[in-house]
Design a protein around this motif. Structure first.
Motif, short mmCIF file in Angstrom:
data_model
loop_
_atom_site.label_atom_id
_atom_site.label_comp_id
_atom_site.label_asym_id
_atom_site.label_seq_id
_atom_site.Cartn_x
_atom_site.Cartn_y
_atom_site.Cartn_z
N VAL A 11 -29.15 14.80 25.22
CA VAL A 11 -29.06 13.89 26.36
C VAL A 11 -27.66 13.99 26.93
O VAL A 11 -26.67 13.83 26.21
CB VAL A 11 -29.34 12.43 25.94
N ALA A 12 -27.56 14.27 28.23
CA ALA A 12 -26.26 14.37 28.90
C ALA A 12 -26.12 13.21 29.87
O ALA A 12 -27.01 12.95 30.68
CB ALA A 12 -26.14 15.70 29.64
N LEU A 13 -25.00 12.48 29.76
CA LEU A 13 -24.69 11.40 30.68
C LEU A 13 -23.76 11.94 31.75
O LEU A 13 -22.66 12.40 31.44
CB LEU A 13 -24.04 10.24 29.92
N ASP A 54 -27.78 22.41 30.52
CA ASP A 54 -28.16 22.76 29.15
C ASP A 54 -28.87 21.62 28.44
O ASP A 54 -29.36 21.79 27.32
CB ASP A 54 -26.91 23.13 28.34
N ALA A 55 -28.93 20.45 29.07
CA ALA A 55 -29.50 19.27 28.42
C ALA A 55 -31.01 19.20 28.60
O ALA A 55 -31.56 19.71 29.58
CB ALA A 55 -28.85 18.01 28.97
N ASP A 56 -31.67 18.54 27.65
CA ASP A 56 -33.10 18.26 27.79
C ASP A 56 -33.32 17.08 28.74
O ASP A 56 -34.30 17.06 29.49
CB ASP A 56 -33.72 17.94 26.43
N THR A 57 -32.42 16.09 28.66
CA THR A 57 -32.51 14.91 29.51
C THR A 57 -31.14 14.62 30.10
O THR A 57 -30.14 14.64 29.40
CB THR A 57 -32.98 13.67 28.71
N VAL A 58 -31.11 14.36 31.40
CA VAL A 58 -29.87 13.99 32.09
C VAL A 58 -30.00 12.56 32.58
O VAL A 58 -30.99 12.21 33.25
CB VAL A 58 -29.59 14.92 33.29
N ILE A 59 -29.05 11.72 32.22
CA ILE A 59 -29.02 10.32 32.65
C ILE A 59 -27.91 10.16 33.68
O ILE A 59 -26.76 10.53 33.42
CB ILE A 59 -28.77 9.36 31.47
N VAL A 60 -28.26 9.60 34.85
CA VAL A 60 -27.27 9.36 35.91
C VAL A 60 -27.11 7.85 36.07
O VAL A 60 -27.96 7.21 36.68
CB VAL A 60 -27.71 10.00 37.24
N PRO A 61 -26.06 7.27 35.51
CA PRO A 61 -25.83 5.84 35.71
C PRO A 61 -25.49 5.54 37.17
O PRO A 61 -25.19 6.45 37.95
CB PRO A 61 -24.63 5.54 34.79
N GLY A 62 -25.51 4.27 37.53
CA GLY A 62 -25.18 3.89 38.89
C GLY A 62 -23.68 3.78 39.09
O GLY A 62 -22.89 3.89 38.15
N TRP A 63 -23.27 3.63 40.33
CA TRP A 63 -21.86 3.36 40.60
C TRP A 63 -21.78 2.30 41.69
O TRP A 63 -22.75 2.01 42.38
CB TRP A 63 -21.09 4.63 40.95
N ALA A 64 -20.60 1.72 41.82
CA ALA A 64 -20.45 0.50 42.60
C ALA A 64 -20.55 0.71 44.11
O ALA A 64 -21.13 -0.12 44.82
CB ALA A 64 -19.11 -0.18 42.26
#
Length: 333
Positions: A4-6, A64-74
């Motif tokens: 998991v890549a953040l 290269d990640a199986d899952t990519v998580i994109v958090p929010g920004w302000a």
């Protein structure tokens, strides 16, 4: 082990970022399945709230990640950084599952990953997302949307729901429930629930329905009626309906059906019980009734649902403890 890549950039919302790291970066006690390998990817040191964060890898490693998580920004009034958008697009093209939390949906939309798809974000920004990206079907009234390889969530608590949904997809409900218990959050809220209701939880410990919810959940195998619930709550059926609408955003019967369907999902995933036995255990009466309500609510028949989840690597239910009680309340925002 799944990776998991953040994906981080300046101005990221620290709550969503840290929450995702907590869910995917900490193996719950008693769980023996291979857990996630988490990495933080960014082009350089970034500001996250009041903190300075040094990424583990560059944005190019998202692919290269199986899952990519994109958090929010302000700051949703400006376009997301082009390098972040390009890296997320490349990761998805390379086969990654991409999920956004809160306003991270603006990155996915800018990358073209939401074109022609349903998506959501925090309710305060859905109009902006829809105006800026007219090819995206923005749904302001749901907790999260699962399009398979592309997922989006609303803000805060709904972002947690989406993270636990991903754990549930990868490892089944028993493991997701253990993770939820550790985090002290409801184990499963369907993505189609509303983001917001006027009074999402009882405001007082002595709320009139405070004792009713666990009483009902413990008796899902019984043919309960609204009159049964009203009798247990010591109020009229009409009075009960008003309290239910205020506390959960739905009716007593709809809430009861939701609990029965959720219990059926857990039993389909964690046991070898027949559909007939599960219909009895969930108070549906017959397999025909269960199949009708399950198909309408979940979108697939119980047998298909079981094959889908049992095809994944499932732990022995005994290794993760008993099934967690289902959350009694409706939307939490």
């Amino acid at each position: 082990m799944s990776t998991v890549a953040l994906a981080v950039t300046d101005g990221m919302l620290h709550f969503e970022l840290s929450m995702a790291y907590e869910v995917f970066g900490s193996l719950p006690d008693g769980v023996s399945v291979p857990w996630y390998d988490v990495t933080v990817c960014g082009s350089a040191a970034v500001r996250v709230g009041r903190f300075r964060l040094e990424p583990d890898q560059g944005l190019d490693r998202l692919r290269d990640a199986d899952t990519v998580i994109v958090p929010g920004w302000a700051d949703v009034d400006v376009d997301p950084p082009a390098e972040l958008v390009d890296a997320v697009r490349a990761a998805h093209a390379a086969g990654a599952r991409v999920a956004s939390l809160c306003t991270g949906a603006f990155v996915l939309a800018a990358a073209g990953l939401l074109d022609g798809k349903r998506a959501t974000t925090h309710w305060a920004h859905t109009d902006v997302l829809a105006a800026r990206h007219p090819r995206v079907e923005v749904d302001p009234d749901v907790l999260y949307v699962d399009n398979g390889s592309v997922l989006t969530s609303a803000g805060k608590a709904a972002a947690m729901d989406l993270c636990l949904h991903l754990v549930r997809l990868d490892h089944g409900s028993a493991v997701a429930n253990v993770a939820a218990r550790r985090l002290v959050v409801p184990p499963h809220r369907a993505g189609g629930q509303a983001q917001f209701v006027a009074t999402p939880v009882p405001a007082r410990d002595d709320h009139p329905l405070g004792d009713l919810f666990p009483w009902v959940v413990a008796r899902l195998d019984q043919p309960l009626t609204v009159e049964d619930l009203a009798r247990e709550a010591r109020m009229s059926s009409r009075h009960l309906g008003r309290h239910f609408r205020a506390a959960t955003g739905t009716t007593p019967l709809q809430w009861l059906l939701t609990q029965r369907i959720r219990r059926a999902q857990e039993l389909l995933e964690a046991t070898d019980d027949s559909v007939d036995a599960i219909a009895t255990a969930t108070g549906m009466g017959t397999a025909t009734t269960l199949r009708r309500h399950f198909n309408r609510t979940v979108g697939v028949p119980p047998d298909t649902y079981r094959r889908t989840f049992r095809a994944r690597a499932q732990p022995d239910p005994a290794s993760v403890g008993p099934l967690a009680p289902l959350g009694p309340l409706g939307p939490l925002g």
